[in-house]
Write a protein that holds these residues in place. Structure first.
Motif, PDB file in Angstrom:
ATOM      1  N   SER A  20      12.469  -9.555  12.833  1.00  0.00           N
ATOM      2  CA  SER A  20      11.862  -9.643  11.474  1.00  0.00           C
ATOM      3  C   SER A  20      12.969  -8.948  10.560  1.00  0.00           C
ATOM      4  N   ALA A  76       7.833 -18.870  12.468  1.00  0.00           N
ATOM      5  CA  ALA A  76       7.106 -18.329  11.213  1.00  0.00           C
ATOM      6  C   ALA A  76       5.897 -17.749  12.000  1.00  0.00           C
ATOM      7  N   ARG A  77       5.268 -18.192  13.261  1.00  0.00           N
ATOM      8  CA  ARG A  77       4.346 -17.592  13.776  1.00  0.00           C
ATOM      9  C   ARG A  77       4.707 -16.050  14.330  1.00  0.00           C
ATOM     10  N   ASP A  80       4.659 -13.847  11.402  1.00  0.00           N
ATOM     11  CA  ASP A  80       2.980 -13.537  11.064  1.00  0.00           C
ATOM     12  C   ASP A  80       2.653 -12.439  12.197  1.00  0.00           C
ATOM     13  N   ALA A  83       3.798  -9.037  11.347  1.00  0.00           N
ATOM     14  CA  ALA A  83       3.164  -8.335  10.237  1.00  0.00           C
ATOM     15  C   ALA A  83       1.784  -8.399  10.217  1.00  0.00           C
ATOM     16  N   ARG A  85      -0.655 -10.473  10.246  1.00  0.00           N
ATOM     17  CA  ARG A  85      -1.355 -11.513   9.782  1.00  0.00           C
ATOM     18  C   ARG A  85      -1.771 -12.318  10.840  1.00  0.00           C
ATOM     19  N   ALA A  86      -1.430 -12.523  12.107  1.00  0.00           N
ATOM     20  CA  ALA A  86      -1.922 -13.322  13.256  1.00  0.00           C
ATOM     21  C   ALA A  86      -2.036 -12.371  14.574  1.00  0.00           C
ATOM     22  N   ARG A  93      -1.234  -5.224  18.214  1.00  0.00           N
ATOM     23  CA  ARG A  93      -1.266  -5.344  16.703  1.00  0.00           C
ATOM     24  C   ARG A  93      -0.603  -4.174  15.985  1.00  0.00           C
TER      25      ARG A  93
END
Length: 98
Positions: A20, A76-77, A80, A83, A85-86, A93
């Protein structure tokens, strides 16, 4: 959870975070190996490649085998997940502070 499983989940998150931060969200398995080593992991190059292929199976990265290394691009996943977000089982996490 076994400590080895915790380390593997953390290594996967660190890998996504390394990608990222890369220009074009792209790198190769050799650079990722060096990054993981700097962040306190001690993987073999073979393990790094295996984990990159696992991340690809989860739809978090795309890989291209160019012989001695894998070229890897964050999806994109994957961004996420990096970050927070997913959530993907098997990837740690990030903490609340990032």
């Amino acid at each position: 959870m076994k400590y080895q499983d915790y380390l593997r989940e953390d290594m996967r998150l660190v890998t996504l975070r390394i990608l990222s931060e890369m220009p074009g969200y792209t790198s190769n398995s050799s650079v990722i190996f060096e990054g993981l080593t700097r962040y306190g992991h001690n993987p073999s190059r073979d393990l790094v490649k295996s984990e990159l292929l696992w991340l690809e199976e989860q739809g978090l990265v795309l890989t291209e085998d160019i012989g001695t290394v894998l070229v890897v691009r964050l999806t994109a996943r994957g961004a996420d997940v990096a970050a927070g977000r997913a959530i993907v089982p098997g990837v740690k996490r990030p903490g609340a502070g990032g």
